[in-house]
Design a protein around this motif. Structure first.
Motif, PDB file in Angstrom:
ATOM      1  N   GLY A 146      25.816  57.951  65.409  1.00 39.06           N
ATOM      2  CA  GLY A 146      24.898  57.563  64.336  1.00 39.06           C
ATOM      3  C   GLY A 146      25.592  57.008  63.110  1.00 39.06           C
ATOM      4  O   GLY A 146      25.194  55.972  62.568  1.00 39.06           O
ATOM      5  N   THR A 147      26.647  57.698  62.665  1.00 39.01           N
ATOM      6  CA  THR A 147      27.303  57.264  61.431  1.00 39.01           C
ATOM      7  C   THR A 147      28.077  55.965  61.646  1.00 39.01           C
ATOM      8  O   THR A 147      27.916  55.006  60.882  1.00 39.01           O
ATOM      9  CB  THR A 147      28.242  58.353  60.876  1.00 39.01           C
ATOM     10  N   LEU A 148      28.902  55.932  62.671  1.00 35.15           N
ATOM     11  CA  LEU A 148      29.705  54.724  62.903  1.00 35.15           C
ATOM     12  C   LEU A 148      28.860  53.579  63.440  1.00 35.15           C
ATOM     13  O   LEU A 148      29.148  52.409  63.169  1.00 35.15           O
ATOM     14  CB  LEU A 148      30.873  55.026  63.830  1.00 35.15           C
ATOM     15  N   GLY A 149      27.805  53.903  64.191  1.00 36.01           N
ATOM     16  CA  GLY A 149      26.883  52.869  64.658  1.00 36.01           C
ATOM     17  C   GLY A 149      26.261  52.107  63.496  1.00 36.01           C
ATOM     18  O   GLY A 149      26.070  50.889  63.572  1.00 36.01           O
ATOM     19  N   ALA A 150      25.974  52.817  62.413  1.00 36.59           N
ATOM     20  CA  ALA A 150      25.404  52.181  61.226  1.00 36.59           C
ATOM     21  C   ALA A 150      26.376  51.193  60.586  1.00 36.59           C
ATOM     22  O   ALA A 150      25.959  50.274  59.881  1.00 36.59           O
ATOM     23  CB  ALA A 150      25.006  53.245  60.199  1.00 36.59           C
ATOM     24  N   LEU A 151      27.668  51.365  60.873  1.00 38.35           N
ATOM     25  CA  LEU A 151      28.694  50.496  60.295  1.00 38.35           C
ATOM     26  C   LEU A 151      29.140  49.395  61.249  1.00 38.35           C
ATOM     27  O   LEU A 151      30.040  48.619  60.946  1.00 38.35           O
ATOM     28  CB  LEU A 151      29.907  51.336  59.881  1.00 38.35           C
ATOM     29  N   GLY A 152      28.530  49.354  62.439  1.00 39.16           N
ATOM     30  CA  GLY A 152      28.847  48.301  63.401  1.00 39.16           C
ATOM     31  C   GLY A 152      29.822  48.705  64.489  1.00 39.16           C
ATOM     32  O   GLY A 152      30.183  47.883  65.328  1.00 39.16           O
ATOM     33  N   TYR A 153      30.266  49.943  64.498  1.00 46.05           N
ATOM     34  CA  TYR A 153      31.176  50.424  65.536  1.00 46.05           C
ATOM     35  C   TYR A 153      30.373  51.039  66.673  1.00 46.05           C
ATOM     36  O   TYR A 153      29.204  51.373  66.514  1.00 46.05           O
ATOM     37  CB  TYR A 153      32.145  51.464  64.970  1.00 46.05           C
ATOM     38  N   ARG A 154      31.025  51.208  67.821  1.00 48.65           N
ATOM     39  CA  ARG A 154      30.350  51.804  68.971  1.00 48.65           C
ATOM     40  C   ARG A 154      31.365  52.575  69.803  1.00 48.65           C
ATOM     41  O   ARG A 154      32.576  52.457  69.597  1.00 48.65           O
ATOM     42  CB  ARG A 154      29.683  50.725  69.812  1.00 48.65           C
ATOM     43  N   ARG A 155      30.843  53.333  70.761  1.00 45.86           N
ATOM     44  CA  ARG A 155      31.737  54.003  71.704  1.00 45.86           C
ATOM     45  C   ARG A 155      32.412  52.958  72.566  1.00 45.86           C
ATOM     46  O   ARG A 155      31.755  52.124  73.174  1.00 45.86           O
ATOM     47  CB  ARG A 155      30.963  54.941  72.633  1.00 45.86           C
ATOM     48  N   PRO A 203      29.847  47.072  56.136  1.00 44.94           N
ATOM     49  CA  PRO A 203      29.543  45.660  55.932  1.00 44.94           C
ATOM     50  C   PRO A 203      28.521  45.400  54.816  1.00 44.94           C
ATOM     51  O   PRO A 203      28.397  44.274  54.345  1.00 44.94           O
ATOM     52  CB  PRO A 203      28.998  45.209  57.285  1.00 44.94           C
ATOM     53  N   SER A 204      27.780  46.443  54.414  1.00 42.56           N
ATOM     54  CA  SER A 204      26.739  46.250  53.402  1.00 42.56           C
ATOM     55  C   SER A 204      26.358  47.594  52.780  1.00 42.56           C
ATOM     56  O   SER A 204      26.677  48.658  53.328  1.00 42.56           O
ATOM     57  CB  SER A 204      25.486  45.630  54.038  1.00 42.56           C
ATOM     58  N   ARG A 205      25.663  47.528  51.678  1.00 44.65           N
ATOM     59  CA  ARG A 205      25.157  48.762  51.063  1.00 44.65           C
ATOM     60  C   ARG A 205      24.117  49.419  51.964  1.00 44.65           C
ATOM     61  O   ARG A 205      24.065  50.643  52.058  1.00 44.65           O
ATOM     62  CB  ARG A 205      24.577  48.465  49.679  1.00 44.65           C
ATOM     63  N   ALA A 206      23.305  48.610  52.623  1.00 47.28           N
ATOM     64  CA  ALA A 206      22.303  49.167  53.535  1.00 47.28           C
ATOM     65  C   ALA A 206      22.967  49.962  54.661  1.00 47.28           C
ATOM     66  O   ALA A 206      22.450  50.993  55.091  1.00 47.28           O
ATOM     67  CB  ALA A 206      21.428  48.054  54.109  1.00 47.28           C
ATOM     68  N   SER A 207      24.110  49.498  55.134  1.00 46.52           N
ATOM     69  CA  SER A 207      24.805  50.229  56.198  1.00 46.52           C
ATOM     70  C   SER A 207      25.387  51.541  55.667  1.00 46.52           C
ATOM     71  O   SER A 207      25.437  52.532  56.396  1.00 46.52           O
ATOM     72  CB  SER A 207      25.885  49.363  56.855  1.00 46.52           C
ATOM     73  N   VAL A 208      25.810  51.568  54.409  1.00 44.45           N
ATOM     74  CA  VAL A 208      26.262  52.824  53.799  1.00 44.45           C
ATOM     75  C   VAL A 208      25.099  53.808  53.752  1.00 44.45           C
ATOM     76  O   VAL A 208      25.244  54.990  54.094  1.00 44.45           O
ATOM     77  CB  VAL A 208      26.840  52.587  52.384  1.00 44.45           C
ATOM     78  N   TYR A 221      30.576  51.052  46.267  1.00 40.03           N
ATOM     79  CA  TYR A 221      29.337  51.688  46.714  1.00 40.03           C
ATOM     80  C   TYR A 221      29.682  52.533  47.935  1.00 40.03           C
ATOM     81  O   TYR A 221      30.212  52.014  48.922  1.00 40.03           O
ATOM     82  CB  TYR A 221      28.294  50.629  47.073  1.00 40.03           C
ATOM     83  N   ALA A 222      29.423  53.823  47.872  1.00 36.82           N
ATOM     84  CA  ALA A 222      29.879  54.717  48.940  1.00 36.82           C
ATOM     85  C   ALA A 222      28.921  55.878  49.147  1.00 36.82           C
ATOM     86  O   ALA A 222      28.078  56.184  48.299  1.00 36.82           O
ATOM     87  CB  ALA A 222      31.269  55.249  48.601  1.00 36.82           C
ATOM     88  N   ALA A 223      29.097  56.528  50.298  1.00 34.92           N
ATOM     89  CA  ALA A 223      28.403  57.773  50.621  1.00 34.92           C
ATOM     90  C   ALA A 223      29.414  58.686  51.304  1.00 34.92           C
ATOM     91  O   ALA A 223      30.319  58.211  52.006  1.00 34.92           O
ATOM     92  CB  ALA A 223      27.217  57.522  51.549  1.00 34.92           C
ATOM     93  N   PHE A 224      29.254  59.980  51.097  1.00 33.18           N
ATOM     94  CA  PHE A 224      30.205  60.960  51.609  1.00 33.18           C
ATOM     95  C   PHE A 224      29.485  62.014  52.437  1.00 33.18           C
ATOM     96  O   PHE A 224      28.409  62.486  52.061  1.00 33.18           O
ATOM     97  CB  PHE A 224      30.934  61.637  50.440  1.00 33.18           C
ATOM     98  N   GLU A 276      33.716  59.108  54.641  1.00 34.18           N
ATOM     99  CA  GLU A 276      33.090  58.251  53.650  1.00 34.18           C
ATOM    100  C   GLU A 276      32.809  56.893  54.289  1.00 34.18           C
ATOM    101  O   GLU A 276      33.562  56.434  55.136  1.00 34.18           O
ATOM    102  CB  GLU A 276      34.060  58.071  52.474  1.00 34.18           C
ATOM    103  N   ALA A 277      31.739  56.269  53.858  1.00 39.09           N
ATOM    104  CA  ALA A 277      31.485  54.856  54.156  1.00 39.09           C
ATOM    105  C   ALA A 277      31.498  54.142  52.821  1.00 39.09           C
ATOM    106  O   ALA A 277      30.892  54.619  51.851  1.00 39.09           O
ATOM    107  CB  ALA A 277      30.155  54.653  54.859  1.00 39.09           C
ATOM    108  N   VAL A 278      32.187  52.991  52.753  1.00 38.96           N
ATOM    109  CA  VAL A 278      32.332  52.303  51.478  1.00 38.96           C
ATOM    110  C   VAL A 278      32.315  50.798  51.656  1.00 38.96           C
ATOM    111  O   VAL A 278      32.830  50.258  52.637  1.00 38.96           O
ATOM    112  CB  VAL A 278      33.664  52.734  50.772  1.00 38.96           C
TER     113      VAL A 278
END
Length: 164
Positions: free
Chosen positions: A59-68, A109-114, A143-146, A156-158
């Motif tokens: 879920g977290t990394l998928g939101a940033l464009g990564y995958r298994r 890649p974006s604030r929405a993805s954070v 812009y980040a979330a922890f 963190e995503a930033v």
């Protein structure tokens, strides 16, 4: 003191070093011609419950464009290209997160993805460690979330550029 290993035998992980280095360089926006630009090949963290950790990082990394990109009996790898993991989760019965002062920061890649990273992480059993938002102490565009993952790792995503 004798180190205890996971009761499940580890499976070998096939990596293509050249392709991964290129991928890592692109992700970090560093030119490949710069000495030391490929500082990290991959990061491995120990987890006590591979299934729970996998759901969290899906879920977290998928939101940033990564995958298994690798899925084994005792390990899960994340990245962009099959078999070329950048983050590796390893099942370890005694896994413990590093102490204060350590965290992993993932490029977004974006604030929405954070925002999605944070929302998905909370939904998958993570703990809030800082809601999405600007961090003026770190920079005008930072812009980040922890979060704290189910095993206690601080992540963190930033995104650190002016929104277009």
């Amino acid at each position: 003191m004798k180190s205890r290993q996971s009761p499940i035998p580890r499976q070998p992980i096939k990596r293509n070093s050249d392709a991964l280095s290129t991928t890592a360089s692109r992700l970090c926006s560093k030119p490949t011609s710069t000495p030391g630009a490929d500082m990290l090949h991959h990061i491995s963290i120990g987890v006590r419950d591979l299934r729970a950790a996998g759901a969290f990082y899906d879920g977290t990394l998928g939101a940033l464009g990564y995958r298994r990109v690798f899925d084994g009996e005792a390990s899960i790898g994340y990245g962009l290209v099959d078999g070329q993991d950048i983050l590796l989760l390893n099942l370890c019965v005694d896994a413990a997160a590093p102490g204060d002062g350590f965290h992993l920061a993932f490029s977004a890649p974006s604030r929405a993805s954070v925002d999605a990273f944070h929302r998905n992480g909370l939904a998958a059993g993570g703990r809030d460690n800082g809601a999405p938002g600007l961090r003026p102490d770190y920079g005008d565009a930072y812009y980040a979330a922890f979060l704290v993952d189910p095993d206690g790792h601080r992540i963190e995503a930033v995104i650190n550029r002016i929104a277009a």
